[in-house]
Design a protein around this motif. Structure first.
Motif, PDB file in Angstrom:
ATOM      1  N   LEU A  97      18.028   9.977   3.284  1.00 16.10           N
ATOM      2  CA  LEU A  97      18.312  11.360   2.896  1.00 16.10           C
ATOM      3  C   LEU A  97      19.564  11.366   2.025  1.00 16.10           C
ATOM      4  O   LEU A  97      20.606  10.854   2.429  1.00 16.10           O
ATOM      5  CB  LEU A  97      18.510  12.227   4.139  1.00 16.10           C
ATOM      6  CG  LEU A  97      17.343  12.222   5.130  1.00 16.10           C
ATOM      7  CD1 LEU A  97      17.632  13.142   6.312  1.00 16.10           C
ATOM      8  CD2 LEU A  97      16.056  12.649   4.454  1.00 16.10           C
ATOM      9  N   THR A  98      19.428  11.904   0.823  1.00 18.11           N
ATOM     10  CA  THR A  98      20.545  11.936  -0.118  1.00 18.11           C
ATOM     11  C   THR A  98      21.039  13.373  -0.246  1.00 18.11           C
ATOM     12  O   THR A  98      20.231  14.281  -0.473  1.00 18.11           O
ATOM     13  CB  THR A  98      20.082  11.416  -1.496  1.00 18.11           C
ATOM     14  OG1 THR A  98      19.420  10.174  -1.285  1.00 18.11           O
ATOM     15  CG2 THR A  98      21.254  11.221  -2.433  1.00 18.11           C
ATOM     16  N   TYR A  99      22.347  13.557  -0.089  1.00 12.91           N
ATOM     17  CA  TYR A  99      22.927  14.898  -0.128  1.00 12.91           C
ATOM     18  C   TYR A  99      23.918  14.996  -1.290  1.00 12.91           C
ATOM     19  O   TYR A  99      24.435  13.997  -1.759  1.00 12.91           O
ATOM     20  CB  TYR A  99      23.653  15.194   1.182  1.00 12.91           C
ATOM     21  CG  TYR A  99      22.760  15.114   2.400  1.00 12.91           C
ATOM     22  CD1 TYR A  99      21.974  16.193   2.778  1.00 12.91           C
ATOM     23  CD2 TYR A  99      22.691  13.945   3.167  1.00 12.91           C
ATOM     24  CE1 TYR A  99      21.147  16.123   3.890  1.00 12.91           C
ATOM     25  CE2 TYR A  99      21.862  13.873   4.280  1.00 12.91           C
ATOM     26  CZ  TYR A  99      21.100  14.972   4.643  1.00 12.91           C
ATOM     27  OH  TYR A  99      20.279  14.903   5.737  1.00 12.91           O
ATOM     28  N   PRO A 153      20.165  16.083  -4.384  1.00  9.72           N
ATOM     29  CA  PRO A 153      19.521  15.944  -3.074  1.00  9.72           C
ATOM     30  C   PRO A 153      18.126  15.326  -3.205  1.00  9.72           C
ATOM     31  O   PRO A 153      17.393  15.628  -4.146  1.00  9.72           O
ATOM     32  CB  PRO A 153      19.446  17.381  -2.549  1.00  9.72           C
ATOM     33  CG  PRO A 153      19.653  18.260  -3.719  1.00  9.72           C
ATOM     34  CD  PRO A 153      20.450  17.488  -4.716  1.00  9.72           C
ATOM     35  N   ASN A 154      17.812  14.456  -2.274  1.00 11.04           N
ATOM     36  CA  ASN A 154      16.521  13.774  -2.330  1.00 11.04           C
ATOM     37  C   ASN A 154      16.172  13.236  -0.941  1.00 11.04           C
ATOM     38  O   ASN A 154      17.050  13.118  -0.085  1.00 11.04           O
ATOM     39  CB  ASN A 154      16.599  12.615  -3.337  1.00 11.04           C
ATOM     40  CG  ASN A 154      15.226  12.093  -3.687  1.00 11.04           C
ATOM     41  OD1 ASN A 154      14.221  12.783  -3.510  1.00 11.04           O
ATOM     42  ND2 ASN A 154      15.171  10.861  -4.164  1.00 11.04           N
ATOM     43  N   ALA A 155      14.914  12.930  -0.745  1.00 15.83           N
ATOM     44  CA  ALA A 155      14.494  12.312   0.518  1.00 15.83           C
ATOM     45  C   ALA A 155      13.434  11.267   0.230  1.00 15.83           C
ATOM     46  O   ALA A 155      12.556  11.488  -0.592  1.00 15.83           O
ATOM     47  CB  ALA A 155      13.930  13.376   1.456  1.00 15.83           C
ATOM     48  N   ASP A 156      13.570  10.132   0.872  1.00 17.65           N
ATOM     49  CA  ASP A 156      12.564   9.076   0.753  1.00 17.65           C
ATOM     50  C   ASP A 156      12.147   8.721   2.177  1.00 17.65           C
ATOM     51  O   ASP A 156      12.942   8.172   2.937  1.00 17.65           O
ATOM     52  CB  ASP A 156      13.188   7.873   0.010  1.00 17.65           C
ATOM     53  CG  ASP A 156      12.330   6.622   0.122  1.00 17.65           C
ATOM     54  OD1 ASP A 156      11.124   6.758   0.368  1.00 17.65           O
ATOM     55  OD2 ASP A 156      12.884   5.508  -0.034  1.00 17.65           O
ATOM     56  N   LEU A 157      10.925   9.101   2.543  1.00 14.51           N
ATOM     57  CA  LEU A 157      10.432   8.850   3.899  1.00 14.51           C
ATOM     58  C   LEU A 157       9.203   7.959   3.796  1.00 14.51           C
ATOM     59  O   LEU A 157       8.292   8.258   3.035  1.00 14.51           O
ATOM     60  CB  LEU A 157      10.025  10.158   4.591  1.00 14.51           C
ATOM     61  CG  LEU A 157      10.931  11.374   4.447  1.00 14.51           C
ATOM     62  CD1 LEU A 157      10.284  12.594   5.106  1.00 14.51           C
ATOM     63  CD2 LEU A 157      12.286  11.125   5.077  1.00 14.51           C
ATOM     64  N   ARG A 206      23.403  19.494  10.465  1.00 14.15           N
ATOM     65  CA  ARG A 206      22.181  19.835   9.731  1.00 14.15           C
ATOM     66  C   ARG A 206      20.958  19.882  10.635  1.00 14.15           C
ATOM     67  O   ARG A 206      19.879  20.263  10.208  1.00 14.15           O
ATOM     68  CB  ARG A 206      21.925  18.802   8.625  1.00 14.15           C
ATOM     69  CG  ARG A 206      22.929  18.882   7.496  1.00 14.15           C
ATOM     70  CD  ARG A 206      22.704  17.759   6.502  1.00 14.15           C
ATOM     71  NE  ARG A 206      23.868  17.548   5.678  1.00 14.15           N
ATOM     72  CZ  ARG A 206      24.069  18.122   4.497  1.00 14.15           C
ATOM     73  NH1 ARG A 206      23.172  18.921   4.008  1.00 14.15           N
ATOM     74  NH2 ARG A 206      25.167  17.888   3.811  1.00 14.15           N
ATOM     75  N   PRO A 212      18.336  21.154  13.256  1.00 17.07           N
ATOM     76  CA  PRO A 212      17.992  22.490  13.729  1.00 17.07           C
ATOM     77  C   PRO A 212      17.967  22.585  15.262  1.00 17.07           C
ATOM     78  O   PRO A 212      17.744  23.646  15.806  1.00 17.07           O
ATOM     79  CB  PRO A 212      16.587  22.702  13.154  1.00 17.07           C
ATOM     80  CG  PRO A 212      16.012  21.344  13.015  1.00 17.07           C
ATOM     81  CD  PRO A 212      17.162  20.399  12.792  1.00 17.07           C
ATOM     82  N   PRO A 239      18.968  14.300  11.490  1.00 19.94           N
ATOM     83  CA  PRO A 239      17.682  14.431  10.797  1.00 19.94           C
ATOM     84  C   PRO A 239      17.155  13.096  10.267  1.00 19.94           C
ATOM     85  O   PRO A 239      15.943  12.877  10.262  1.00 19.94           O
ATOM     86  CB  PRO A 239      17.986  15.387   9.639  1.00 19.94           C
ATOM     87  CG  PRO A 239      19.175  16.158  10.078  1.00 19.94           C
ATOM     88  CD  PRO A 239      19.971  15.246  10.960  1.00 19.94           C
ATOM     89  N   GLN A 269      15.479  11.581  13.128  1.00 21.12           N
ATOM     90  CA  GLN A 269      14.319  12.407  13.484  1.00 21.12           C
ATOM     91  C   GLN A 269      13.143  12.107  12.535  1.00 21.12           C
ATOM     92  O   GLN A 269      12.021  11.876  12.974  1.00 21.12           O
ATOM     93  CB  GLN A 269      14.718  13.886  13.378  1.00 21.12           C
ATOM     94  CG  GLN A 269      13.560  14.858  13.413  1.00 21.12           C
ATOM     95  CD  GLN A 269      13.086  15.153  14.816  1.00 21.12           C
ATOM     96  OE1 GLN A 269      13.905  15.251  15.718  1.00 21.12           O
ATOM     97  NE2 GLN A 269      11.792  15.265  15.007  1.00 21.12           N
ATOM     98  N   GLU A 270      13.446  12.086  11.230  1.00 23.26           N
ATOM     99  CA  GLU A 270      12.377  11.870  10.252  1.00 23.26           C
ATOM    100  C   GLU A 270      11.866  10.435  10.310  1.00 23.26           C
ATOM    101  O   GLU A 270      10.671  10.185  10.141  1.00 23.26           O
ATOM    102  CB  GLU A 270      12.832  12.228   8.837  1.00 23.26           C
ATOM    103  CG  GLU A 270      13.169  13.702   8.640  1.00 23.26           C
ATOM    104  CD  GLU A 270      12.087  14.653   9.133  1.00 23.26           C
ATOM    105  OE1 GLU A 270      10.899  14.286   9.114  1.00 23.26           O
ATOM    106  OE2 GLU A 270      12.433  15.768   9.568  1.00 23.26           O
TER     107      GLU A 270
END
Lengths: 410, 195
Positions: free
Chosen positions: A128-130, A134-138, A353, A355, A362, A365-366
């Motif tokens: 997760l990039t903030y 911002p980006n996400a690689d899952l 961050r 929830p 996160p 979690q992801e």
């Protein structure tokens, strides 16, 4: 006669199966009540208060000397404070741009009812990039292990099967490798998170060959993180460890800690010592740490760490809001002020961050969501194996016991 | 333009995952799926949803005093991968032997095929005849069929370059279809509301 858990009465003609409860809850619920009452008893609270006071009162230098001077091993796992026992630190601000790498894994264990021996490890990563971009690689990657080299470790004339806890360790290694690979394409500064401990204590009782092979792979991975200057940590939610509580017992102890029969402490102190033997570290720190604050660093004395060399694992406790978690990291992370601050800042940021309450990072979690192998997917792998064998004219014969469990005829 | 991929398909319609999160194609817009050589099926977008990718994970509130609306997606970049936007499409026609037909196609469009937004020319060509409005009116979709029909007429009117003549033809056609149901007819006509 069955038990109705709604009305709390026994009813004629109601079977437990009909309400989906094969477990008879009647006696258990009364025991649950007694257990909960003892947990909140005044006596328990008073002892916890005393234990927390002790955390403030004990001199870290004296404690270190006491642990160091003892020739024999302590019968308990004792944490050594690197600096202080009770100092706390507020979280630094995270940098403007950063990323968090989480990794996790799950497995399909070798099935002893199957004619073929294999296991599956599915590892995942979440990067997760903030910040400004911002980006996400899952993603996840599954692998089937079936060659002899994958299934057994050779020890002299013996073939030691990789299953149970050994498979668990193999998965931990695979998760760390997945995190290292994912970290290579992530944006600096970053922190790599793994769910669970970095202390492979299960290897302590293994044969030398198993220990050397697994530990070698694990430490090479940690080498990789250090070479890339990426702090790597183990995140332990709701930790069940007692290392710091045990250190307080050491400070109380005036005799031989392995001989409690001849204890010369006052009765009150004996009660406290007994309480500490069952207290969790997180309870000691719950009051001391305000939200976002961390404890000082402690060194674990787990036997296996003697073989970790420069990657010796240290830990700290951190209140992420609603929960005190344990953060483990190699000493090169904990000793580097910049890295330690980054870990503290980014773990707090991750939890803000989340929830959920208590929060959970996160990135973990992801990664978990990516790694999970559902029962249906497990069955699918089994079917693939079955079909592939059938194409070669081999009928898949499961053990009679397994078939009887699946069919459950009356 | 590719706007989605079919993830569920059947004789009367299909469900597609939108390529863009939170932006399903407009309600009532005409879309097409190219199948085989020269073949093509047409449909009208009848519903759109955005929810968690995994049905077991419900969305939860993410906003704070400082972070809300679009900024939430920057602060939680994983959301773009764990949420998905889907849209439903009712089939209204196809191209058979090079001619546009306004009836259900013989085969449902294949799973995982691309969904394209129709161009203005394609909308013009398909909507030239209005038999397909009967399919829309009779469709048991999630949105009320009167609203769907009106949304489609608004969309087509605009894409046909505010074609007044076509709009009047469509309104007359709908009036003929609903001549025995004044309330439904008025619901459609009020909802069309051209500028």
């Amino acid at each position: 006669m069955g038990y109705n858990w709604l009305s709390g009465t026994r009813q004629r003609g109601t079977r437990n199966e009909e309400i989906g409860l094969p477990l008879k809850l009647g006696p258990i619920s009364q025991q649950v009540d007694r257990m909960a009452a003892s947990f909140v008893a005044d006596e328990h609270r008073a002892l916890l208060r005393e234990a927390r006071q002790l955390l403030h009162a004990v001199d870290a230098e004296e404690l270190r000397a006491k642990v160091r001077d003892r020739r024999e091993k302590y019968p308990w796992l004792v944490a050594i404070p690197v600096h202080t026992l009770s100092q706390t630190f507020s979280p630094p601000l995270p940098p403007a741009d950063f990323s968090v790498v989480g990794s996790d894994g799950s497995s399909i264990h070798p099935d002893r009812h199957s004619p073929l021996r294999y296991y599956v490890i599915n590892t995942s990563h979440a990067v997760l990039t903030y910040g400004r971009h911002p980006n996400a690689d899952l993603d996840s990657e599954g692998q089937l292990y079936f060659e002899d080299d994958d299934l057994y470790v050779l020890s002299g004339q013996k073939s030691i099967p990789i299953e149970g806890e050994r498979l668990g360790v193999k998965m931990q290694i695979a998760e760390l490798q997945a995190a290292l690979k994912a970290a290579q394409s992530a944006t600096d500064p970053m922190v790599a998170l793994r769910d669970g401990t970095l202390i492979l204590w299960q290897l302590q009782n293994e044969e030398r060959e198993v220990r050397e092979e697994f530990l070698g792979q694990f430490l090479r991975c940690l080498d990789g993180f250090r070479a890339a200057s990426v702090p790597v940590i183990g995140y332990i939610s709701y930790p069940g460890s007692h290392d710091v509580a045990n250190a307080l017992r050491v400070s109380l102890c005036r005799d031989d800690p392995s001989d409690c029969e001849h204890c010369s402490l006052s009765e009150e102190q004996q009660v406290l010592c007994d309480f500490l033997s069952r207290a969790w570290d997180r309870q000691l720190f719950e009051e001391l740490l305000e939200e976002g604050r961390r404890s000082d660093v402690f060194e674990s004395t787990s036997d296996i760490l003697k073989k970790y060399e420069s990657h010796h694992i240290q830990f700290l406790y951190l209140n992420v809001g609603g929960e005190v978690v344990r953060i483990e990291a190699p000493q090169w992370v904990m000793r580097d002020g910049g890295m330690l601050d980054l870990v503290h800042a980014l773990v707090c940021d991750q939890c803000q961050r989340s929830p959920d309450y208590p929060p959970y990072p996160p990135a973990l979690q992801e990664a978990h969501e990516q790694a999970v192998i559902t029962t249906a997917e497990g069955r699918l792998v089994e079917e693939l194996v079955e079909r592939s064998l059938a194409e070669r004219g081999i009928v898949y014969a499961r053990s009679a016991k397994d078939r009887s469990k699946r069919r459950r005829a009356v | 333009m590719r706007i989605g991929e079919i993830i569920e398909t059947g004789t009367t319609g299909f469900v597609a995952e939108s390529l863009e999160l939170n932006r399903p194609p407009a309600l009532g817009s005409l879309v097409k799926v190219e199948v085989g050589e020269g073949g093509c099926v047409y449909g009208v977008v009848s519903h759109g949803t955005t929810a968690g990718l995994d049905p077991g994970r419900r969305a939860v509130r993410r906003s704070t005093a400082e972070v809300y609306d679009g900024a939430i997606y920057d602060e939680h970049p994983e959301l773009r991968h764990t949420l998905r936007t889907e849209f439903s499409v009712l089939l209204v026609g196809c191209v058979e032997d090079g001619a546009i037909r306004q009836h259900l196609p013989a085969q449902p469009p294949p799973l995982h095929y691309s969904v394209h937004q129709c161009t203005e020319e394609e909308v013009r060509a398909f909507s030239e005849r209005l038999y397909y409005l009967r399919l829309l009116l009779a469709a048991p979709g999630e949105a009320p069929s009167e609203q769907l029909l009106a949304a489609h007429v608004r969309q087509a009117y605009r894409q046909r370059g505010q074609d007044r003549e076509w709009l009047e033809r469509a309104a007359r056609g709908i009036a003929a279809l609903l001549k025995h149901d004044y309330e439904r007819l008025m619901t459609v006509l009020y909802a069309i509301e051209p500028e």
